[in-house]
Motif scaffolding. Sequence first.
Motif, PDB file in Angstrom:
ATOM      1  N   ILE A 256      51.972 -26.752 -10.764  1.00  7.89           N
ATOM      2  CA  ILE A 256      53.015 -26.802 -11.791  1.00  7.89           C
ATOM      3  C   ILE A 256      52.517 -27.526 -13.047  1.00  7.89           C
ATOM      4  N   ASN A 257      51.845 -28.651 -12.865  1.00 10.02           N
ATOM      5  CA  ASN A 257      51.491 -29.507 -13.999  1.00 10.02           C
ATOM      6  C   ASN A 257      50.190 -29.129 -14.686  1.00 10.02           C
ATOM      7  N   ALA A 258      49.318 -28.416 -14.007  1.00 16.48           N
ATOM      8  CA  ALA A 258      48.015 -28.079 -14.596  1.00 16.48           C
ATOM      9  C   ALA A 258      48.184 -27.101 -15.758  1.00 16.48           C
ATOM     10  N   ASP A 259      47.231 -27.153 -16.679  1.00 19.31           N
ATOM     11  CA  ASP A 259      47.182 -26.164 -17.759  1.00 19.31           C
ATOM     12  C   ASP A 259      46.454 -24.910 -17.312  1.00 19.31           C
ATOM     13  N   LYS A 260      45.575 -25.078 -16.328  1.00 14.92           N
ATOM     14  CA  LYS A 260      44.816 -23.943 -15.794  1.00 14.92           C
ATOM     15  C   LYS A 260      44.662 -24.129 -14.294  1.00 14.92           C
ATOM     16  N   VAL A 261      44.869 -23.047 -13.533  1.00 18.29           N
ATOM     17  CA  VAL A 261      44.707 -23.060 -12.086  1.00 18.29           C
ATOM     18  C   VAL A 261      43.707 -21.973 -11.720  1.00 18.29           C
ATOM     19  N   VAL A 262      42.719 -22.319 -10.893  1.00 19.18           N
ATOM     20  CA  VAL A 262      41.697 -21.353 -10.487  1.00 19.18           C
ATOM     21  C   VAL A 262      41.745 -21.216  -8.971  1.00 19.18           C
ATOM     22  N   VAL A 263      42.030 -20.012  -8.468  1.00 17.80           N
ATOM     23  CA  VAL A 263      42.081 -19.770  -7.032  1.00 17.80           C
ATOM     24  C   VAL A 263      40.967 -18.821  -6.623  1.00 17.80           C
ATOM     25  N   GLN A 264      40.829 -18.601  -5.314  1.00 12.05           N
ATOM     26  CA  GLN A 264      39.615 -18.029  -4.769  1.00 12.05           C
ATOM     27  C   GLN A 264      39.455 -16.530  -4.961  1.00 12.05           C
ATOM     28  N   SER A 265      40.509 -15.796  -5.302  1.00 10.54           N
ATOM     29  CA  SER A 265      40.388 -14.348  -5.409  1.00 10.54           C
ATOM     30  C   SER A 265      41.532 -13.790  -6.242  1.00 10.54           C
ATOM     31  N   GLU A 266      41.414 -12.534  -6.616  1.00 14.10           N
ATOM     32  CA  GLU A 266      42.471 -11.876  -7.379  1.00 14.10           C
ATOM     33  C   GLU A 266      43.724 -11.675  -6.534  1.00 14.10           C
ATOM     34  N   ASP A 267      43.549 -11.393  -5.233  1.00  5.86           N
ATOM     35  CA  ASP A 267      44.724 -11.253  -4.372  1.00  5.86           C
ATOM     36  C   ASP A 267      45.501 -12.569  -4.276  1.00  5.86           C
ATOM     37  N   LEU A 268      44.774 -13.682  -4.079  1.00  9.73           N
ATOM     38  CA  LEU A 268      45.447 -14.982  -4.026  1.00  9.73           C
ATOM     39  C   LEU A 268      46.079 -15.311  -5.373  1.00  9.73           C
ATOM     40  N   ARG A 269      45.424 -14.938  -6.460  1.00 17.06           N
ATOM     41  CA  ARG A 269      46.007 -15.156  -7.785  1.00 17.06           C
ATOM     42  C   ARG A 269      47.360 -14.450  -7.891  1.00 17.06           C
ATOM     43  N   GLN A 270      47.409 -13.192  -7.432  1.00 15.90           N
ATOM     44  CA  GLN A 270      48.655 -12.447  -7.515  1.00 15.90           C
ATOM     45  C   GLN A 270      49.739 -13.090  -6.664  1.00 15.90           C
ATOM     46  N   ILE A 271      49.362 -13.622  -5.508  1.00 16.03           N
ATOM     47  CA  ILE A 271      50.330 -14.291  -4.639  1.00 16.03           C
ATOM     48  C   ILE A 271      50.861 -15.549  -5.319  1.00 16.03           C
ATOM     49  N   TYR A 272      49.963 -16.352  -5.888  1.00 15.87           N
ATOM     50  CA  TYR A 272      50.394 -17.556  -6.605  1.00 15.87           C
ATOM     51  C   TYR A 272      51.362 -17.194  -7.726  1.00 15.87           C
ATOM     52  N   ILE A 273      51.032 -16.157  -8.492  1.00 10.43           N
ATOM     53  CA  ILE A 273      51.888 -15.738  -9.609  1.00 10.43           C
ATOM     54  C   ILE A 273      53.259 -15.303  -9.095  1.00 10.43           C
ATOM     55  N   ASP A 274      53.255 -14.493  -8.030  1.00 19.23           N
ATOM     56  CA  ASP A 274      54.524 -13.984  -7.493  1.00 19.23           C
ATOM     57  C   ASP A 274      55.406 -15.113  -6.969  1.00 19.23           C
ATOM     58  N   VAL A 275      54.807 -16.030  -6.202  1.00 16.38           N
ATOM     59  CA  VAL A 275      55.591 -17.118  -5.616  1.00 16.38           C
ATOM     60  C   VAL A 275      56.114 -18.056  -6.700  1.00 16.38           C
ATOM     61  N   ALA A 276      55.249 -18.405  -7.666  1.00 19.60           N
ATOM     62  CA  ALA A 276      55.668 -19.306  -8.733  1.00 19.60           C
ATOM     63  C   ALA A 276      56.751 -18.664  -9.602  1.00 19.60           C
ATOM     64  N   THR A 277      56.608 -17.364  -9.852  1.00 17.62           N
ATOM     65  CA  THR A 277      57.611 -16.660 -10.651  1.00 17.62           C
ATOM     66  C   THR A 277      58.950 -16.625  -9.929  1.00 17.62           C
ATOM     67  N   LYS A 278      58.910 -16.390  -8.635  1.00 14.15           N
ATOM     68  CA  LYS A 278      60.154 -16.356  -7.865  1.00 14.15           C
ATOM     69  C   LYS A 278      60.837 -17.716  -7.893  1.00 14.15           C
ATOM     70  N   ALA A 279      60.042 -18.791  -7.866  1.00  8.93           N
ATOM     71  CA  ALA A 279      60.606 -20.137  -7.862  1.00  8.93           C
ATOM     72  C   ALA A 279      61.137 -20.540  -9.239  1.00  8.93           C
ATOM     73  N   ALA A 280      60.438 -20.098 -10.307  1.00 12.20           N
ATOM     74  CA  ALA A 280      60.775 -20.569 -11.658  1.00 12.20           C
ATOM     75  C   ALA A 280      61.627 -19.585 -12.451  1.00 12.20           C
ATOM     76  N   GLY A 281      61.676 -18.322 -12.022  1.00 13.93           N
ATOM     77  CA  GLY A 281      62.468 -17.330 -12.749  1.00 13.93           C
ATOM     78  C   GLY A 281      61.611 -16.197 -13.275  1.00 13.93           C
TER      79      GLY A 281
END
Length: 840
Positions: A256-281
């Motif tokens: 939440i607080n970072a300006d940039k987040v780097v995860v291990q793969s494009e699939d994990l990136r999409q999961i992070y985006i989806d989950v964070a979007t669902k939580a934040a709107g």
Amino acid sequence: MRKAQKETALSFVQTLYQANEHIKELLDQKDTVQAMELLGQCQQEAISFGELLEKTEGEACPTIGYIEQYCEETYQLYVKLRENEPVNNKQTHKLFRRQLIQVENSVKNDILQELEIVFLPYNASMWDSLESVWKAADEDPCCNVYVIPIPYYDRNKDGSLNKEHWEGNLFPDYVPVTRHEDYDFAERRPDVIFIHNPYDNFNYVTSVHPFFYSKNLKRFTDNLVYIPYFILDEISPDDRQEIEKMKHFCTAPGVINADKVVVQSEDLRQIYIDVATKAAGADTRGYWTKKISGLGSPKADKVLNSKKEDLIVPDGWMKKIRKPDGSWKKIIFYNISIGPFLYYRDKMLDKIRDVLEIFEENRDDVVLLWRPHPLLEATVESMHPELLKRYQELVDDYRRSDWGIYDDTADMNRAVLLSDGYYGDTNASAVPLYGITRKPALIQDPNVNMKDKSFKLSFEDAVIEKEKLIFPTGDCDMICLYDFKNGITKKFKGYASEDIFKQHQYGAVCKYGPHEYLFAPSSGSKILLYHSEKNEFSYIDIENVKGESSKLFGTTLQNGKYVYLLPGTYPAIVRFDCEDNTVDYYGNWLNKLKNHVKKGEELFGHGCGLIGENLFLASKTANQLVKFNLLTQAETLITVGSSDTSYSAICSDEKNCWLATSDGTVMRWDPVSQKCEIIDLPQDIGSSGYLSFSGLLYFDKRIYAVPYSAKDAVVINQETLQARILHTNDTMESCWCSFSRITENKLYLYYSEQRRLLEIDLLQGKPSNSYTIYEDQDDPISRKDFYWKNCWDKSKNQYIEADSNSLSFFLDAVKRSSIDGHREKAGLIGKQIWDSIVNA
């Protein structure tokens, strides 16, 4: 010059531009006094700027010369105005502008911009998650880089901070370490701060010093970068069950607080985006998409860029690794991680004890390298202190006996590179790292009884009749008959399997005549027919079975002279004519459903609904039901439930369909009125809320919801909709039921993990018998050959422990293998991450 300083310098030049315009306006208005005052201010500020450049860039900095020229011209203009000499305002304005352009271009091109970069690791064993990025930054001539190990604390059970740890002395010699007390964050304001601990105050076992919580670090930098210290098993963005287990990572404070987040793969990136979007709107998706990248984990670089021959192996280790003839024993890296230990507790302690016994028995050819999670003991002490003494006794006894290696150093990668195989928990970073090296990994299952040498058979469907169970086993290609009375299993003689070791050839089975049975293919390619009186097998070809298939058909339904094979991944409903053995295909519905399904995914949840002549199948990936008319073959797609709903199971009563949703609810749906009713389920069913039920059965005005992640079955009254728990599980764990059937007032549930068939008397409402089904003792399969064939000669390198995939067989396979692991390419992830940060 620091980036912030350079930005300030360019901002100052812009201020001089503005002053130049104002001076022209004042002179046009004949306001000489104000113009002289502003000229004096500009000259003084320019002199101060030049002095600053001398300190930061040296006297040879070209920009200083341009500033001196500017100062000289401002002075000359000031003198002319003071002496009331004539001034060509337009010409003077152009002259000042040309000089300021020279100053600006020199600031941009002649002054080297330096970045101050800070890395804040907290646990030395997790430094590999940042190291390759640090190396890339350290090699950049424009950077001043600091590695500042930060203190962390164990927590007491009440959450308060206990013992402090600082591991700066455990870092590699080539990493220069700065103590956190010696760096003033407020004064220095680093351009970039890298962190790998995202939890702030929400880790209940340990905590970094509160000063280094991500929310506080944001005060001291404009670019806070979070890279996870762990690697997860790869997950598809559509795998809701696995996402449910890891979604807390996606909304941790560091994310939440970072300006940039780097995860291990494009699939994990999409999961992070989806989950964070669902939580934040939904309106925040663009923000998360820009913020989160999937460039990879630097942990992979450490493995890819290291060589086994360069490892420093302690002498004490080598004494255990070398055989008397000088050759090396096989080395198995054994890892216990925090999550499974907290879940299984005493069962995990029993498992560790049994594991150590097996390795000690194999000590002549195999050496155990036991490396628990570095925070495991602190976690046990904090959350389950009652288990600590027994765990410490296991560790102490192992270390005292001195037949194996105990690795409590900060370097996990040495264990990965040195070992020949991995055994342990699946949610440990070592498992995906083994995927990089292509070395084999066996995932520990504490439910597997290592002392039970018998081979228990598994299955997904069966015919129950006359106290006998007829089933195709999932472990290998056999058709078996189990006698409930004497507990004896027999293979069907005369069945000529093409490959005895191929798993899950057949899944669903039904009896369609007095002596006739049909077995629907799962990974096989043909329908198998069996005539019990004649003891004859025959095959029926199926169209469009391509390559390696998986769960082609999930279940069967007999209606009149037809048996319907209902799809798992197969693209049609298949109708088998029991009289003339012909086959018809009905798949027009697929064109309407295909937008909701990816290649290889199962199409439908378990079971089917049958109301009159209409057959209903429930989509496993969307809020869709397929209605298939058995008389007219008309196919209709029906939307049921909200857009984020999908279904794990379906059944029907006389007029309604009952649906188990993927988010753990059960609903009743009326096909006529289209009305949906959500059933109020008991609160203590022990479910994670996702895929609570694997099947639904209707019997005697009641619906039975069969457990998947739920601990027990649930019974729903058809008329009152009241739901109650039916206790079917005598353990504290949820257990997936792969098979369920109601026959003669008895409910049969097969628990796959336990390899146990439970019989429940529905009249008494409680279990009446429990059966464990073993292989044919008179004609057993060769277990070592089975393991070698089925689990070793495949391209994948990760296997799940089971009765058929035991640790003993794994060790035997490792002994027989010559796999040394390989790295397909050099690791460049850290460099790519660094480039993305500095070029943003």
